[in-house]
Design an enzyme around this catalytic site. Structure first.
Site, PDB file in Angstrom:
ATOM      1  N   SER A   1       0.828  -1.209   0.000  1.00 50.17           N
ATOM      2  CA  SER A   1       0.000   0.000   0.000  1.00 50.17           C
ATOM      3  C   SER A   1       0.862   1.260   0.000  1.00 50.17           C
ATOM      4  O   SER A   1       0.489   2.263  -0.599  1.00 50.17           O
ATOM      5  CB  SER A   1      -0.965   0.006   1.186  1.00 50.17           C
ATOM      6  OG  SER A   1      -0.275  -0.099   2.412  1.00 50.17           O
ATOM      7  N   GLU A   2       2.032   1.219   0.680  1.00 48.24           N
ATOM      8  CA  GLU A   2       2.972   2.341   0.611  1.00 48.24           C
ATOM      9  C   GLU A   2       4.415   1.854   0.703  1.00 48.24           C
ATOM     10  O   GLU A   2       4.710   0.816   1.314  1.00 48.24           O
ATOM     11  CB  GLU A   2       2.727   3.362   1.741  1.00 48.24           C
ATOM     12  CG  GLU A   2       1.623   4.360   1.457  1.00 48.24           C
ATOM     13  CD  GLU A   2       0.368   4.068   2.244  1.00 48.24           C
ATOM     14  OE1 GLU A   2      -0.627   4.767   2.054  1.00 48.24           O
ATOM     15  OE2 GLU A   2       0.380   3.115   3.046  1.00 48.24           O
ATOM     16  N   THR A   3       5.288   2.644   0.090  1.00 50.37           N
ATOM     17  CA  THR A   3       6.734   2.473   0.193  1.00 50.37           C
ATOM     18  C   THR A   3       7.318   3.824   0.586  1.00 50.37           C
ATOM     19  O   THR A   3       6.926   4.860   0.043  1.00 50.37           O
ATOM     20  CB  THR A   3       7.330   2.010  -1.143  1.00 50.37           C
ATOM     21  OG1 THR A   3       6.781   0.736  -1.487  1.00 50.37           O
ATOM     22  CG2 THR A   3       8.839   1.896  -1.071  1.00 50.37           C
TER      23      THR A   3
END
Length: 283
Positions: free
Chosen positions: A40-42
């Site tokens: 979902s996020e990096t």
């Protein structure tokens, strides 16, 4: 590093990829890497450009860069400490991100380390009648449902009170409507919540952001901060100034977020983290 945020148990909470030394990576490389991780996020750690900041972070979903996100902020602070980028004994940090300079508090340094990040100041926005009716259809509430708001704390969330945790956990939203609305309105998605009566949490939360390639997000810091802003705006004292929210159980992630409202008006989100992968990539 890959970290599970809002959990001390591996393969629970919300997974986050963190590139410790991102100097030399341009925007295209960061976007490509975020798409490759397919999380979902990096987060990408960089030297700060503000003298008072301890580190700078850029946050990417598989589709876009975000000015702020909760679990990447908590996880980035954890990764900065674990990697030695930040001295492990520090209990107060300043994170620089696109949303500004955000205070970070470290409680219980060591194995039980808990990280609390101050969310950007939230703004409540108006919702048109047409959009309100569409949201009501998507989450199966009455069109005149009054417990609905649009909260902007970097990302923009529609926040909907379903009152009871049982309704939150049983919800089967219409993701096609949420996707269309999010793309049309430039919002990240919809977060729903309700009262929890058993276990360590007082609130059950679920967040849906299909337009960003994430049908249901495991555990969402910015959405939980948006809920607190919504509660404060309507002077809802049921949950108090501090509570724990449960999110992710429906998709097997079962994370816990501590949300606080400080005397100075700031909203913080916090939790624990655990490292599940450490390594190097040759790009």
């Amino acid at each position: 590093m890959q970290i599970d945020v809002f959990s001390r148990q591996p393969m629970k909470g919300n997974p986050l990829a963190v590139v410790i030394d991102s100097d030399g990576l341009d925007d295209a490389a960061m976007r490509a890497f975020a798409r490759w991780t397919n999380l979902s996020e990096t987060a990408f750690l960089l030297p700060p450009t503000a003298p008072e900041a301890d580190y700078r972070v850029r946050i990417f979903t598989p589709m876009q860069e975000l000015p702020f996100a909760g679990h990447p902020s908590v996880g980035s602070a954890y990764a900065a400490i674990e990697s030695g980028l930040i001295a492990g004994g520090k209990t107060k940090l300043i994170q620089q991100c696109a949303a500004g300079l955000l205070p970070v508090d470290i409680e219980h340094p060591g194995v039980a380390r808990t990280i609390h990040v101050q969310a950007p100041v939230a703004q409540l926005r108006s919702i048109s009648t047409e959009v309100r009716h569409a949201i009501a259809e998507a989450v199966h509430v009455a069109p005149d449902h009054s417990h609905l708001s649009l909260v902007d704390n970097g990302p923009r969330w529609w926040v909907c009170d379903l009152h009871e945790a049982s309704r939150v956990r049983a919800l089967k939203p219409d993701l096609s409507i949420i996707k269309r609305l999010s793309e049309e309105q430039g919002n990240l998605g919809i977060v729903v919540f309700g009262k929890e009566y058993d276990g360590p949490a007082r609130m059950a939360v679920r967040a849906f952001c299909p337009s960003d390639g994430i049908p249901e997000d495991p555990v969402t810091g910015s959405a939980n901060a948006a809920i607190m802003a919504f509660l404060l705006a309507r002077k809802d004292a049921h949950y108090g100034e501090s509570y724990v929210a449960s999110q992710g159980r429906e998709i097997g992630r079962d994370g816990y977020v501590t949300i606080r409202h400080a005397a100075n008006g700031a909203i913080t989100i916090g939790g624990q983290c655990v490292t599940v992968i450490e390594g190097e990539l040759d790009l």
